[in-house]
Design a protein around this motif. Structure first.
Motif, PDB file in Angstrom:
ATOM      1  N   THR A  79      25.114 -10.502  11.313  1.00 58.45           N
ATOM      2  CA  THR A  79      26.129  -9.725  11.526  1.00 58.45           C
ATOM      3  C   THR A  79      26.326  -9.496  13.234  1.00 58.45           C
ATOM      4  O   THR A  79      25.385  -9.417  13.826  1.00 58.45           O
ATOM      5  N   ALA A  80      27.152 -10.084  13.689  1.00 58.58           N
ATOM      6  CA  ALA A  80      27.868  -9.904  15.132  1.00 58.58           C
ATOM      7  C   ALA A  80      28.455  -8.382  15.289  1.00 58.58           C
ATOM      8  O   ALA A  80      29.287  -8.037  14.833  1.00 58.58           O
ATOM      9  N   GLY A  81      27.648  -7.589  15.745  1.00 49.93           N
ATOM     10  CA  GLY A  81      28.223  -6.178  16.277  1.00 49.93           C
ATOM     11  C   GLY A  81      28.233  -5.244  14.860  1.00 49.93           C
ATOM     12  O   GLY A  81      27.426  -5.786  13.789  1.00 49.93           O
ATOM     13  N   SER A  82      28.713  -4.497  14.941  1.00 53.34           N
ATOM     14  CA  SER A  82      29.175  -3.380  13.726  1.00 53.34           C
ATOM     15  C   SER A  82      30.180  -3.585  12.880  1.00 53.34           C
ATOM     16  O   SER A  82      30.562  -2.872  12.092  1.00 53.34           O
ATOM     17  N   ALA A  83      31.009  -4.685  13.279  1.00 52.30           N
ATOM     18  CA  ALA A  83      32.221  -4.918  12.376  1.00 52.30           C
ATOM     19  C   ALA A  83      31.858  -5.197  11.106  1.00 52.30           C
ATOM     20  O   ALA A  83      31.054  -6.021  10.825  1.00 52.30           O
ATOM     21  N   ILE A  84      32.733  -4.700  10.007  1.00 50.62           N
ATOM     22  CA  ILE A  84      32.403  -4.897   8.641  1.00 50.62           C
ATOM     23  C   ILE A  84      33.649  -5.905   8.288  1.00 50.62           C
ATOM     24  O   ILE A  84      34.844  -5.472   8.158  1.00 50.62           O
TER      25      ILE A  84
ATOM     26  N   MET B 289      30.428  10.684   2.660  1.00 51.44           N
ATOM     27  CA  MET B 289      29.651  11.701   3.225  1.00 51.44           C
ATOM     28  C   MET B 289      30.132  13.140   2.729  1.00 51.44           C
ATOM     29  O   MET B 289      29.310  14.085   2.669  1.00 51.44           O
ATOM     30  N   ALA B 290      31.381  13.251   2.540  1.00 58.20           N
ATOM     31  CA  ALA B 290      31.895  14.605   2.131  1.00 58.20           C
ATOM     32  C   ALA B 290      31.296  14.752   0.761  1.00 58.20           C
ATOM     33  O   ALA B 290      31.061  16.047   0.458  1.00 58.20           O
ATOM     34  N   TYR B 291      31.422  13.870  -0.031  1.00 58.71           N
ATOM     35  CA  TYR B 291      30.617  14.077  -1.224  1.00 58.71           C
ATOM     36  C   TYR B 291      29.203  14.702  -1.219  1.00 58.71           C
ATOM     37  O   TYR B 291      28.750  15.191  -2.188  1.00 58.71           O
ATOM     38  N   LEU B 292      28.485  14.004  -0.152  1.00 59.60           N
ATOM     39  CA  LEU B 292      27.273  14.533  -0.053  1.00 59.60           C
ATOM     40  C   LEU B 292      27.105  15.751   0.666  1.00 59.60           C
ATOM     41  O   LEU B 292      26.040  16.080   0.741  1.00 59.60           O
ATOM     42  N   GLY B 293      28.189  16.464   1.216  1.00 63.19           N
ATOM     43  CA  GLY B 293      28.156  17.786   1.820  1.00 63.19           C
ATOM     44  C   GLY B 293      28.037  17.608   3.144  1.00 63.19           C
ATOM     45  O   GLY B 293      27.338  18.359   3.873  1.00 63.19           O
ATOM     46  N   LEU B 294      27.933  16.216   3.577  1.00 64.63           N
ATOM     47  CA  LEU B 294      27.852  16.189   5.273  1.00 64.63           C
ATOM     48  C   LEU B 294      29.118  15.377   5.766  1.00 64.63           C
ATOM     49  O   LEU B 294      29.898  14.990   5.189  1.00 64.63           O
ATOM     50  N   ALA B 295      29.256  15.666   7.019  1.00 66.95           N
ATOM     51  CA  ALA B 295      30.178  15.060   7.803  1.00 66.95           C
ATOM     52  C   ALA B 295      30.078  13.633   8.512  1.00 66.95           C
ATOM     53  O   ALA B 295      28.804  13.458   8.763  1.00 66.95           O
ATOM     54  N   LEU B 296      31.030  12.605   8.421  1.00 71.12           N
ATOM     55  CA  LEU B 296      30.696  11.443   9.092  1.00 71.12           C
ATOM     56  C   LEU B 296      30.381  11.478  10.607  1.00 71.12           C
ATOM     57  O   LEU B 296      31.126  12.392  11.381  1.00 71.12           O
ATOM     58  N   GLU B 297      29.390  10.783  11.021  1.00 75.26           N
ATOM     59  CA  GLU B 297      28.858  10.837  12.469  1.00 75.26           C
ATOM     60  C   GLU B 297      29.390   9.548  13.193  1.00 75.26           C
ATOM     61  O   GLU B 297      29.305   8.340  12.431  1.00 75.26           O
ATOM     62  N   PRO B 298      29.868   9.432  14.291  1.00 74.13           N
ATOM     63  CA  PRO B 298      30.266   8.386  14.973  1.00 74.13           C
ATOM     64  C   PRO B 298      29.288   7.192  14.900  1.00 74.13           C
ATOM     65  O   PRO B 298      29.622   6.030  14.887  1.00 74.13           O
ATOM     66  N   ALA B 299      28.124   7.426  15.183  1.00 79.40           N
ATOM     67  CA  ALA B 299      26.935   6.583  14.864  1.00 79.40           C
ATOM     68  C   ALA B 299      26.790   5.485  13.735  1.00 79.40           C
ATOM     69  O   ALA B 299      26.514   4.462  13.776  1.00 79.40           O
ATOM     70  N   GLN B 300      27.564   6.153  12.609  1.00 80.56           N
ATOM     71  CA  GLN B 300      27.351   5.425  11.474  1.00 80.56           C
ATOM     72  C   GLN B 300      28.254   4.217  11.708  1.00 80.56           C
ATOM     73  O   GLN B 300      28.470   3.250  10.860  1.00 80.56           O
ATOM     74  N   LEU B 301      29.528   4.165  12.549  1.00 81.58           N
ATOM     75  CA  LEU B 301      30.505   3.084  12.779  1.00 81.58           C
ATOM     76  C   LEU B 301      29.731   2.137  13.789  1.00 81.58           C
ATOM     77  O   LEU B 301      30.291   1.055  14.054  1.00 81.58           O
ATOM     78  N   ARG B 302      28.680   2.511  14.229  1.00 79.44           N
ATOM     79  CA  ARG B 302      27.952   1.405  15.235  1.00 79.44           C
ATOM     80  C   ARG B 302      26.617   1.244  14.905  1.00 79.44           C
ATOM     81  O   ARG B 302      25.504   1.346  15.445  1.00 79.44           O
ATOM     82  N   TRP B 303      26.339   1.153  13.218  1.00 78.91           N
ATOM     83  CA  TRP B 303      25.195   0.873  12.869  1.00 78.91           C
ATOM     84  C   TRP B 303      24.347  -0.063  13.122  1.00 78.91           C
ATOM     85  O   TRP B 303      23.172  -0.111  13.229  1.00 78.91           O
ATOM     86  N   ALA B 304      24.797  -1.527  13.613  1.00 78.11           N
ATOM     87  CA  ALA B 304      24.100  -2.303  14.214  1.00 78.11           C
ATOM     88  C   ALA B 304      23.411  -2.266  15.554  1.00 78.11           C
ATOM     89  O   ALA B 304      22.626  -2.662  15.844  1.00 78.11           O
ATOM     90  N   GLU B 305      23.626  -0.938  16.031  1.00 77.95           N
ATOM     91  CA  GLU B 305      23.073  -0.851  17.514  1.00 77.95           C
ATOM     92  C   GLU B 305      21.975   0.211  17.453  1.00 77.95           C
ATOM     93  O   GLU B 305      21.195   0.220  18.268  1.00 77.95           O
ATOM     94  N   TYR B 306      21.359   0.616  16.003  1.00 80.95           N
ATOM     95  CA  TYR B 306      20.340   1.544  15.737  1.00 80.95           C
ATOM     96  C   TYR B 306      19.046   0.722  14.958  1.00 80.95           C
ATOM     97  O   TYR B 306      19.469  -0.094  14.305  1.00 80.95           O
ATOM     98  N   PRO B 307      18.079   1.028  15.235  1.00 80.26           N
ATOM     99  CA  PRO B 307      17.008   0.449  14.528  1.00 80.26           C
ATOM    100  C   PRO B 307      16.887   1.043  13.010  1.00 80.26           C
ATOM    101  O   PRO B 307      17.322   1.985  12.919  1.00 80.26           O
ATOM    102  N   HIS B 308      16.507   0.170  12.125  1.00 82.05           N
ATOM    103  CA  HIS B 308      16.337   0.334  10.683  1.00 82.05           C
ATOM    104  C   HIS B 308      14.910   0.005  10.187  1.00 82.05           C
ATOM    105  O   HIS B 308      14.601  -0.965  10.651  1.00 82.05           O
ATOM    106  N   HIS B 309      14.773   0.728   9.213  1.00 79.51           N
ATOM    107  CA  HIS B 309      13.488   0.552   8.618  1.00 79.51           C
ATOM    108  C   HIS B 309      13.292   0.028   7.212  1.00 79.51           C
ATOM    109  O   HIS B 309      12.246   0.071   6.666  1.00 79.51           O
ATOM    110  N   ASN B 310      14.743  -0.148   6.666  1.00 81.36           N
ATOM    111  CA  ASN B 310      14.889  -0.530   5.204  1.00 81.36           C
ATOM    112  C   ASN B 310      14.647  -2.042   5.339  1.00 81.36           C
ATOM    113  O   ASN B 310      15.045  -2.728   5.918  1.00 81.36           O
TER     114      ASN B 310
END
Length: 276
Positions: free
Chosen positions: A225-230, A194-215
């Motif tokens: 995947t069980a939860g957001s663990a990698i 995210m720093a490379y892209l000029g953005l800050a890491l957001e806490p939601a990114q580590l809980r990615w499985a909790e959010y809707p995705h359209h890809n």
């Protein structure tokens, strides 16, 4: 509007990277973009749970923006057109509509194809930011074998695609990211991306499985995947005979060599220096 093109091979963590980026408030992930017009025509379902894309909050809005701005529907676009002028126009208005529909300055394209990346880099009006996701050739071959693919054939494919991506990107600024490193330290690696892209890491990114995705590809990953663990997929280390590992490394030698060269020049360590 910037297009984050996620390059790599299948079964190498590209879908995971796409989802992790998608959960950021400034990024809209589009998955394998060339497939979307066809899927919209066939009214296939969306990874967010919508029964059809025309009922999906994102893709219905993309279609509406295209109709309003250009008098085109999402279903009418040819994102793989052989004619470069058609390819350029349809991809440009598609990404612009997706960025507007998502309300973000960044969108992703996770189609992974070297040819598509090469063509997109030449399209006026599209700023492509390549992110090349690497995986150990033995892990890639082992994962493909689960899908009944021949081990040596996958090793040849690994090298072939590695050579193509090296040829396309060797004189261009881009980011090289290792799947194994991401799986070991998701927060640390994602912070650097995210720093490379000029953005800050957001806490939601580590809980990615909790959010809707359209890809499109997210649905399969979320089911497995069980939860957001990698968790690193390293079963090949115990299950693959040493002789087979050596054979795959021998076949994939050129690909591994080029990927290591790329990583030294465009890997996360240098990305941190560039972003700083």
């Amino acid at each position: 509007m910037k297009v984050l093109f996620i390059a790599g091979t299948g079964r190498s963590g590209t879908t995971l990277v796409d989802i992790l980026l998608d959960t950021h408030s400034q990024v809209t992930a589009l998955g394998a973009t060339p497939l979307m017009p066809r899927k919209f025509r066939r009214q296939g379902g969306c990874a967010c749970g919508a029964p059809t894309l025309s009922q999906c909050p994102l893709w219905s809005r993309v279609d509406a923006v295209l109709r309003e701005r250009h008098g085109r529907s999402l279903a009418s676009l040819d994102l793989e057109a052989r004619d470069f002028d058609v390819f350029s126009e349809d991809n440009r208005i598609f990404f612009e509509a997706a960025a507007e529909a998502g309300g973000t300055p960044y969108v992703t394209d996770a189609y992974k194809s070297p040819r598509r990346l090469w063509r997109l880099l030449s399209v006026p009006g599209i700023e492509v930011v390549p992110i090349h996701v690497l995986r150990d050739a033995r892990g890639y071959a082992y994962s493909q074998r689960k899908r009944k693919r021949h081990l040596l054939r996958t090793a040849f494919t690994y090298t072939y695609r590695s050579i193509l991506f090296y040829a396309i990107l060797r004189r261009r600024e881009h980011l090289v990211l290792e799947y194994e490193q991401l799986a070991r330290d998701p927060e640390g690696v994602l912070s650097q991306v995210m720093a490379y892209l000029g953005l800050a890491l957001e806490p939601a990114q580590l809980r990615w499985a909790e959010y809707p995705h359209h890809n499109k590809e997210a649905k399969g990953l979320l089911k497995k995947t069980a939860g957001s663990a990698i968790r690193p997929d390293t079963g090949w280390r115990q299950s693959m005979p040493i002789r087979t590992q050596r054979l795959i490394n021998a076949v994939a030698w050129a690909g591994n060599r080029l990927n290591r060269l790329k990583e030294r020049r465009w890997g996360l360590a240098r990305a941190g220096a560039v972003s700083g």
